[in-house]
Design an enzyme around this catalytic site. Structure first.
Site, PDB file in Angstrom:
ATOM      1  N   LYS A   1      29.706  43.045  46.543  1.00  0.00           N
ATOM      2  CA  LYS A   1      29.235  43.765  45.458  1.00  0.00           C
ATOM      3  C   LYS A   1      29.070  44.631  44.327  1.00  0.00           C
ATOM      4  CE  LYS A   1      25.071  42.231  49.085  1.00  0.00           C
ATOM      5  NZ  LYS A   1      25.767  41.823  49.945  1.00  0.00           N
ATOM      6  N   ARG A   2      30.392  44.439  43.825  1.00  0.00           N
ATOM      7  CA  ARG A   2      30.708  45.955  42.907  1.00  0.00           C
ATOM      8  C   ARG A   2      29.543  44.934  41.278  1.00  0.00           C
ATOM      9  NH1 ARG A   2      31.861  47.744  47.678  1.00  0.00           N
ATOM     10  NH2 ARG A   2      34.218  47.920  47.441  1.00  0.00           N
TER      11      ARG A   2
END
Length: 297
Positions: free
Chosen positions: A100-101
């Protein structure tokens, strides 16, 4: 000379055809480590991950390590993760790094290189991304992914109950004024896949390589995501779908929730399978894969 890697969407389609749509999360929760007789330590996480990989081979084709469980141990946790990622790739599993960057410019490009660059210690086949900075800010990662046969999945309508207020908010300006945030993310990813396919003369490609995260527990129309409209596009928008099992969605819900996009949906299971324990995990995954195949047939 390095042989070209098939597009991620094509590899995903091949897995769907061969082993089905089930994906198992590698989520070493504290209580699962305890139940599996493993220490809550980097060594315990490594062993947990390797056992999940061993159980998955030949039964499911996709694994999804949740990076946060490894990251909490710092460098030692990342060393354990590297071993798990390597084992999964060497077993020909598709690996989705649930990281989840998201960021802008050179920072987000560095995230892309960390998770998708061939030869990186953290190399995966796809990574999850957050688009709070706008989907356009992620195009560097998308382009990197496309060059190397990799993929990405961007959060749109997530499975947590707090998501509705933000993700159903209306877009105030631009060419999609009146769309919801979730609908905008899905539409822009759909546009990207179609443009990439047309440019590569791959209009007939069955599944795109850049996808969206849509929670299986949601009425997606509440979020402004029209799966039937999206399902008319080619290539199909790939979907990573959390929410099955422990969070309440059943395999029988998949067709209702995702409509025509069910053909490109990765159905993610985690605690519902992992609770079986290491000795019975392979059987649990085999049973879930069979049940899912029946629900999608």
């Amino acid at each position: 000379m390095t042989r070209p890697v098939a597009p991620f969407g094509q590899r995903l389609r091949d897995v769907f055809d061969g082993l089905g749509h089930l994906c198992v999360g590698i989520d070493p929760h504290d209580h699962l480590l305890d139940a599996w007789g493993l220490d809550n330590s980097p060594a315990g996480l490594r062993e947990f991950g390797l056992r999940v990989v061993d159980s998955a081979v030949g039964v499911v084709g996709i694994v999804k390590p949740q990076i946060a469980f490894f990251e909490r141990f710092g460098s030692a946790g990342y060393a354990a993760l590297e071993d798990v990622l390597t084992a999964a790739r060497e077993s020909s599993l598709i690996v989705i790094a649930d990281a989840k960057r998201g960021d802008i410019g050179s920072s987000v490009d560095a995230y892309g290189a960390a998770w998708l660059e061939p030869g990186s210690p953290l190399e995966a086949d796809a990574v999850t991304l957050a688009a709070y900075t706008g989907t356009g800010s992620l195009h560097g990662v998308f382009d990197l992914a496309s060059r190397h046969g990799k993929g990405a999945f961007v959060l749109a309508a997530t499975s947590n109950p707090e998501s509705l207020a933000v993700q159903s908010s209306l877009v105030a300006e631009g060419n999609r004024t009146g769309s919801t945030v979730a609908g905008l993310v899905a539409a822009e990813l759909d546009d990207y896949n179609r443009a990439r396919s047309a440019g590569a003369h791959l209009v007939s490609a069955p599944v795109g390589s850049i996808g969206v995260v849509l929670g299986a527990t949601k009425n997606l129309l509440d979020y402004g995501v029209d799966v039937h409209s999206l399902g008319e596009s080619r290539p199909l928008l790939p979907v990573l779908a959390p929410g099955f099992g422990h969070q309440g969605a059943t395999f029988g819900d998949a067709r209702t929730v995702f409509g025509p996009l069910v053909a490109s949906t990765i159905v993610s299971t985690s605690r519902a399978a992992l609770a079986a324990g290491p000795a019975k995990l392979r059987d649990a995954l085999s049973q879930q894969a069979s049940e899912l195949a029946g629900a999608l047939s």
